[in-house]
Design an enzyme around this catalytic site. Structure first.
Site, PDB file in Angstrom:
ATOM      1  N   SER A 101      -0.707   1.387  -3.842  1.00 13.48           N
ATOM      2  CA  SER A 101      -1.137   2.138  -2.665  1.00 13.48           C
ATOM      3  C   SER A 101      -0.135   3.187  -2.207  1.00 13.48           C
ATOM      4  CB  SER A 101      -1.406   1.174  -1.516  1.00 13.48           C
ATOM      5  OG  SER A 101      -0.217   0.973  -0.791  1.00 13.48           O
ATOM      6  N   ASP A 115     -11.887   3.062   8.244  1.00  9.59           N
ATOM      7  CA  ASP A 115     -12.612   2.289   7.226  1.00  9.59           C
ATOM      8  C   ASP A 115     -11.871   1.034   6.768  1.00  9.59           C
ATOM      9  OD1 ASP A 115     -10.539   3.578   5.952  1.00  9.59           O
ATOM     10  OD2 ASP A 115     -11.750   4.619   4.467  1.00  9.59           O
ATOM     11  N   HIS A 116     -10.566   0.963   7.014  1.00 12.27           N
ATOM     12  CA  HIS A 116      -9.787  -0.178   6.521  1.00 12.27           C
ATOM     13  C   HIS A 116      -9.710  -1.322   7.540  1.00 12.27           C
ATOM     14  CE1 HIS A 116      -8.431   2.593   3.435  1.00 12.27           C
ATOM     15  NE2 HIS A 116      -7.658   1.680   2.881  1.00 12.27           N
ATOM     16  N   ARG A 118      -8.484  -2.684  -7.852  1.00 11.81           N
ATOM     17  CA  ARG A 118      -7.171  -3.341  -7.894  1.00 11.81           C
ATOM     18  C   ARG A 118      -7.326  -4.848  -7.894  1.00 11.81           C
ATOM     19  NH1 ARG A 118      -4.249   0.993  -4.018  1.00 11.81           N
ATOM     20  NH2 ARG A 118      -3.690   2.347  -5.748  1.00 11.81           N
ATOM     21  N   ARG A 166       0.732   3.356   0.985  1.00  5.60           N
ATOM     22  CA  ARG A 166       1.203   2.933   2.310  1.00  5.60           C
ATOM     23  C   ARG A 166       2.697   3.189   2.476  1.00  5.60           C
ATOM     24  NH1 ARG A 166      -0.480  -3.173   0.687  1.00  5.60           N
ATOM     25  NH2 ARG A 166      -2.346  -1.965   0.252  1.00  5.60           N
TER      26      ARG A 166
HETATM   27  C1  MIC Z   1      -5.229   0.286  -1.021  1.00  2.28           C
HETATM   28  O1  MIC Z   1      -6.219   0.379  -1.726  1.00  2.28           O
HETATM   29  O2  MIC Z   1      -4.235  -0.398  -1.330  1.00  2.28           O
HETATM   30  C2  MIC Z   1      -5.203   1.021   0.310  1.00  2.28           C
HETATM   31  C3  MIC Z   1      -5.250   0.011   1.385  1.00  2.28           C
HETATM   32  O3  MIC Z   1      -6.346   1.833   0.415  1.00  2.28           O
HETATM   33  C4  MIC Z   1      -3.934   1.867   0.348  1.00  2.28           C
HETATM   34  C5  MIC Z   1      -3.657   2.487   1.649  1.00  2.28           C
HETATM   35  C6  MIC Z   1      -3.072   1.564   2.654  1.00  2.28           C
HETATM   36  O4  MIC Z   1      -2.320   0.653   2.326  1.00  2.28           O
HETATM   37  O5  MIC Z   1      -3.353   1.800   3.823  1.00  2.28           O
HETATM   38  C7  MIC Z   1      -3.895   2.972  -0.706  1.00  2.28           C
HETATM   39  O6  MIC Z   1      -4.515   2.853  -1.720  1.00  2.28           O
HETATM   40  O7  MIC Z   1      -3.158   3.954  -0.525  1.00  2.28           O
HETATM   41 FE1  SF4 Z   2     -10.297   0.986   0.656  1.00  2.00          FE
HETATM   42 FE2  SF4 Z   2      -8.148   1.237  -0.894  1.00  2.00          FE
HETATM   43 FE3  SF4 Z   2     -10.066  -0.521  -1.489  1.00  2.00          FE
HETATM   44 FE4  SF4 Z   2     -10.544   2.051  -1.738  1.00  2.00          FE
HETATM   45  S1  SF4 Z   2      -9.046   0.855  -2.915  1.00  2.00           S
HETATM   46  S2  SF4 Z   2     -11.901   0.542  -0.819  1.00  2.00           S
HETATM   47  S3  SF4 Z   2      -9.399   2.911  -0.031  1.00  2.00           S
HETATM   48  S4  SF4 Z   2      -8.729  -0.563   0.297  1.00  2.00           S
END
Ligand code: MIC
Ligand code: SF4
Length: 642
Positions: free
Chosen positions: A536, A64-65, A379, A538
């Site tokens: 996140s 999905d990313h 975010r 990550r």
């Molecule tokens: C995010 O919202 O920052 C992400 C991308 O979903 C991350 C995960 C990632 O960096 O792959 C998260 O929230 O954990």
């Molecule tokens: Fe995707 Fe993270 Fe954004 Fe949710 S907050 S939509 S998981 S990138």
């Protein structure tokens, strides 16, 4: 004494330890989820463990990313993920099926289960009475291999809701109000359990938004009881069989209590550049907005999009504002396509995007320079949208659409129309054609795992040295997010399965010279302020710095997931014993730390000698005895292979 719901679920899953806040516990994990941006690494790690099949009840691998396919990298990673899922007995959610948290709640969430996910918004499923925790990929890989999950037992905060949401006020405003009061570090070490008579009136949709964005409090997770609303939702998804009522005992107690009167809440908005910089919408109304966006795992449900369409019906998006709309899943997309909803959205001038994270992770739709973007997301860290000086605001769907209609930040109550909130359907449309079910052991043993050239082997993990003599590579302030440490966005995300390559981008948006300096100085020490590593899950924010030679991160305080990730990859996370000592180090100072291994083993403090300034001070490693062993071994993979 009665138990709260969190204690009940934790107790039913407890493998080791006692449910005393702060003490280390381990729990059995029922379900896991991964997404492609963290999942490639998690699956490479799972493969490295040599376990042939997953040992959980359910594990789902989502894509999905990294949906942009402007080169082979992401497509190759998707193919790897699909083949490895088939090989190890996992579900696979194909690109187009939707955002992991939206799909997981639709198709897999089960009240009373524990879910571990390699994405920080995994707590979304807490709305259906799960303990759902976001962690690094390696912790998920371990859980997939049947290893219990170890965590410090959190405090339980009772969030007592009274009253009822007023017209034009949404679940988003509840969580924004909590963020306003408690800040982005107010939830660290805590689980937020919603209680009180106000809970019953909140539909599953409102609850999902609240538990999802509870992640922004830094909380371990958030949870709602399993009640009539849970039943309605699960039955509408055709999964009424997994419903069971679950709630705290009437005499349950909480470590802390927060009260919110829903009657008095009004539309709220998080201002740049932090989800806790919250004001009332009417305090910032009138600001011209170049963009409004509906989507992300926070607010892209069927009800969210229906609400948006009802507001837009027969009207036009303001000529100065671009509106993007992302259906959170294929289910949502199919349902709005069957009704006039999609038509109303398109006719109003909205730009419809595919079901994925998209603009939320800076994958397209970056706003113009210096402009205001109002998003129904979770975010708004500086630069996350892909435009460094964009001013990103976070608000409800209602506020975002009111803004799109007027071209300026608008309180939806000022539109002068009656609110007509969408009612949840009695049946959601279930079509799992993009969900690939696991296959049996015999068939899966024949599957060949396909690796493209973008997949680099895992880096070498070496034991912790006894002495570190390194310079301060970078000194940063408070609330540094993993988006600062390891940025995302279209150009960087594609290297999530290639640590050597992605390491070139560490701190690149904070200090363009960082990578070069890290190479020239052969690694070094990172110094930071409070709540370091928020945001996140990550693990690349630990793994890539490790690859660059960083073995010590020294800050005032850490965010939960990043702290665990540092330990998992053999980096010492330490805090200043005396916070004022933060002033005794500057970038470029030469530091020396001795007897590290023994100090970690003996749970002792370390002494840092700043050679450049000729001063010494004490620092406190932030780890349990088990964590100390993991760091000394050179990370969790090394530790478990011993
Ligand atoms: C995010 O919202 O920052 C992400 C991308 O979903 C991350 C995960 C990632 O960096 O792959 C998260 O929230 O954990
Ligand atoms: Fe995707 Fe993270 Fe954004 Fe949710 S907050 S939509 S998981 S990138």
């Amino acid at each position: 004494m009665g138990q709260n719901l969190t204690q009940k679920i934790l107790a039913a899953h407890l493998v080791t330890g006692e449910l005393v806040p702060g003490k280390e516990i381990s729990v059995r994990v029922d379900q896991t989820l991964t997404q492609d941006a963290t999942g490639t690494m998690a699956h490479l790690q799972f493969e490295a463990m040599g376990v042939p099949r997953i040992k959980t009840k359910v594990s789902v691998s989502y894509v999905d990313h990294n949906m942009l396919q402007d080169g082979f990298e992401n497509a190759d990673d998707h193919r790897y993920l699909q083949s490895v899922a088939a090989r190890i007995g996992e579900w696979f959610s194909r690109p187009g099926n939707g955002i992991c948290h939206q799909v997981h709640r639709e198709r897999f969430a089960v009240p009373g289960d524990i879910l571990l996910g390699s994405d920080s918004h995994t707590p979304t499923c807490g709305a259906l009475a799960m303990i759902a925790v976001g962690v690094g990929g390696l912790d998920v890989a371990m859980a997939m291999a049947g290893v219990p999950f170890t965590l410090p037992c959190p405090k339980v905060v009772g969030v007592k809701l009274t009253g009822k949401l007023q017209p034009w006020v949404a679940g988003k405003d509840v969580i924004l109000e909590l963020l306003r009061r408690l800040t982005v570090k107010g939830g660290v070490g805590r689980i937020f359990e919603y209680t009180g008579e106000g809970v019953a009136s909140l539909t599953a949709t409102h609850r999902f938004t609240i538990t999802n964005m509870g992640a922004e409090l830094g909380a371990t997770t958030s949870i709602f009881p399993s009640d009539e609303q849970t039943k309605i939702y699960l039955e509408a998804q055709g999964r009424g069989d997994v419903y069971q009522p679950m709630a705290a005992d009437a005499d349950a107690t909480y470590d802390e209590v927060v009260e919110i009167n829903l009657d008095t809440l009004e539309p709220m908005i998080a201002c740049p550049h932090s989800p806790d910089n919250v004001k009332k919408v009417r305090e910032v109304k009138g600001l011209k907005a170049a963009q409004a966006s509906i989507g992300s795992c926070t607010n892209s449900s069927y009800e969210d999009l229906t609400n948006a369409a009802r507001m837009l019906k027969g009207k036009q998006v303001s000529p100065g504002t671009s509106l993007t709309v992302t259906p959170g899943s294929k289910q949502v997309f199919e349902m709005i396509a069957r009704e006039e909803t999609l038509f109303d959205l398109i006719a109003s001038g909205a730009r419809i995007l595919e079901s994925s994270c998209g603009p939320c992770i800076g994958n397209g739709q970056s706003p113009p320079s210096g402009s205001v973007s109002v998003r129904s997301f979770n975010r708004n860290f500086e630069g996350r949208s892909g435009t460094k000086d964009a001013q990103v605001y976070l608000a409800s769907v209602e506020t975002s659409i009111a803004t799109a209609l007027k071209g300026e930040i608008t309180d939806p109550r000022d539109l002068g129309i009656a609110a007509q909130p969408a009612v949840a359907p009695s049946k959601y449309l279930v079509n799992d054609s993009l969900l690939v079910a696991p296959i049996g052991p015999e068939a899966s043993a024949k599957i060949e795992v396909v690796r493209g050239p973008n997949i680099a082997p895992l880096p070498d993990f070496t034991p912790m040295p006894d002495v570190l003599a390194q310079k301060v590579l970078l000194k940063v302030g408070d609330n540094i997010s993993t988006d600062h440490i390891m940025p995302a966005g279209a150009t960087i995300l594609r290297y999530r399965s290639n640590v050597p390559k992605i390491s070139e981008f560490v701190f690149s948006r904070v200090d363009a010279e960082f990578f070069k300096r890290a190479r020239e100085w052969n690694g070094g020490v990172i110094v930071g302020g409070d709540n370091y590593g928020q945001g996140s899950s990550r693990e690349h924010a630990a793994l890539a710095p490790l690859y660059l030679g960083i073995r010590l991160v020294l800050v005032r305080s850490f965010a939960r997931i990043h702290l665990a990730n540092l330990i998992n990859f053999g980096i010492v996370p330490a805090v200043f014993k005396d916070v004022a000592d933060y002033e005794k180090v500057a970038m470029g100072d030469e530091l020396e730390v001795k007897d590290i291994r023994a100090a970690l083993d003996g749970a002792k403090n370390l002494t840092v000698f700043n050679k450049t300034r000729n001063v010494s001070f004490e620092i406190v490693p932030q780890t349990t005895p088990r964590g100390a062993k993991i760091i000394n071994a050179g990370g969790l993979l090394k530790f478990t292979s011993h």
